[in-house]
Scaffold this motif. Structure first.
Motif, PDB file in Angstrom:
ATOM      1  N   ARG A  55       0.930  -1.381   0.082  1.00 12.61           N
ATOM      2  CA  ARG A  55      -0.296  -0.158  -0.015  1.00 12.61           C
ATOM      3  C   ARG A  55       0.833   0.780  -0.247  1.00 12.61           C
ATOM      4  N   GLN A  92      -4.638   1.770  -8.621  1.00 10.88           N
ATOM      5  CA  GLN A  92      -4.012   1.007  -8.097  1.00 10.88           C
ATOM      6  C   GLN A  92      -2.958   0.489  -9.526  1.00 10.88           C
ATOM      7  N   THR A 136     -12.727   0.672  -5.561  1.00 15.33           N
ATOM      8  CA  THR A 136     -13.581   1.128  -6.816  1.00 15.33           C
ATOM      9  C   THR A 136     -14.243   1.745  -7.369  1.00 15.33           C
ATOM     10  N   PRO A 166      -9.790  -0.643  -9.550  1.00 16.71           N
ATOM     11  CA  PRO A 166      -9.224  -1.216  -8.610  1.00 16.71           C
ATOM     12  C   PRO A 166      -8.697   0.181  -8.344  1.00 16.71           C
ATOM     13  N   SER A 189      -8.416   1.399   0.589  1.00 16.05           N
ATOM     14  CA  SER A 189      -9.215   0.233  -1.521  1.00 16.05           C
ATOM     15  C   SER A 189     -10.689   0.762  -1.580  1.00 16.05           C
ATOM     16  N   TRP A 196      -6.965   3.609  -4.944  1.00 16.58           N
ATOM     17  CA  TRP A 196      -6.107   3.720  -3.893  1.00 16.58           C
ATOM     18  C   TRP A 196      -7.093   5.512  -3.512  1.00 16.58           C
TER      19      TRP A 196
END
Length: 304
Positions: free
Chosen positions: A28, A201, A173, A178, A171, A180
């Motif tokens: 991350r 991501q 969407t 997906p 996290s 961040w």
């Protein structure tokens, strides 16, 4: 023996989950890392030619903008079509720190003449009126042309360690991609702005959405769709902006961008009066530069 096997399997599963969990946490990125990546990707765009169409709807009705935008280093030029006329606004188009303006609009006074005007551009706070920063279109929660009035540094600042409260990275969407989700407050003395951005991501320099929760009331948001050009340069192709006051949308715009070129040299005369194809010879020239005139005295006209 069977019980011991079950115990070993269970222990291995716990260890494996712990290792996977650690790997996910370590992958991350930090908020600073993401913002610095965005700054780096935008700064790598050195030149380009764009065709922009934006439809703005709000309290004052509906307005359609059409703009040809050219940029290369410090050179910046916009040809803006509105209401049947074209305005040309250009920075560093004659010499450095020079602002050039020209319009095909007829003067409001009957005896007046439209002139090619030169001013000391960087001395004027409105030097970039109507010229958005081409590297940051879609990366600020504003109408596209308003990026001329807000520096990206307010959001994507260089002193990221000063951002109060740091960054919260989660996290999420956007359109099933997906992302961040990064939440933060810029380093203002008064916390009027609370920004939330969503980046892919897989490609954290590709911003998909940004929100500004302003003063606990208004929410300005921009949603971006982009594409890859010139090999690996990601750039917006559509930008959807809206302002919400509670549950009510009070202002919105839809901007479509056609990329003609990115990071390629532009024609030599793009940033010169010679590049204004509809500029006619004998057009009057208004000289407001703090430097020598091309001729010492008398009226100036464009000779082509």
């Amino acid at each position: 023996m069977l019980d011991m096997t079950h115990i070993r399997v269970a222990c291995c599963a716990v260890l494996l989950c712990g290792q996977l969990g650690f790997a996910m946490d370590s992958s991350r990125p930090s908020g600073q890392e993401i913002l610095r990546g965005i700054i780096k990707s935008r700064s790598a765009i050195q030149s380009g030619q764009l065709m922009i169409e934006s439809t703005i709807t709000g309290d004052h009705g509906r307005t359609v903008w059409n703009m040809s935008l050219f940029f290369e280093g410090d050179h910046l030029r916009a040809d803006v079509d509105r209401n049947g006329a074209t305005d040309v606004i250009c920075l560093d188009c004659y010499s450095k720190y020079t602002r050039l303006t020209y319009t095909t609009n007829k003067p409001s006074e009957g005896h007046g003449k439209a002139a090619l005007t030169f001013t000391d551009g960087h001395a004027s706070p409105s030097v970039l009126d109507f010229i958005p920063d081409p590297r940051w279109i879609g990366f600020l929660p504003l109408h596209f042309y308003d990026t001329s009035h807000l520096s990206p540094g307010f959001i994507f600042g260089s002193k990221l360690e000063l951002y109060e409260g740091g960054f919260v990275v989660e996290s999420d969407t956007v359109s099933q991609v997906p992302c961040w989700k990064i939440s933060f407050y810029p380093p203002f003395k008064n916390k009027y702005a609370h920004y939330i951005i969503w980046v892919q991501q897989s490609f954290p320099d590709r911003l998909m959405r940004i929100e500004n929760h302003f003063g606990g009331r208004f929410v300005d948001s921009v949603t971006i769709e982009g594409d890859v050009y010139a090999g690996d340069v990601w750039y917006p192709k559509s930008v959807f902006y809206e302002r919400r006051d509670g549950d009510i949308v009070t202002d919105k715009s839809e901007t479509r961008i056609k990329v003609t070129s990115l990071n390629e040299p532009l024609p030599r005369d793009t940033f010169s009066p010679k590049g204004i194809s509809f500029l006619k010879p004998d057009t009057p020239v208004a000289w407001h530069l703090d430097r020598d005139r091309p001729v010492p005295s008398g009226e100036l006209v464009w000779d082509g």
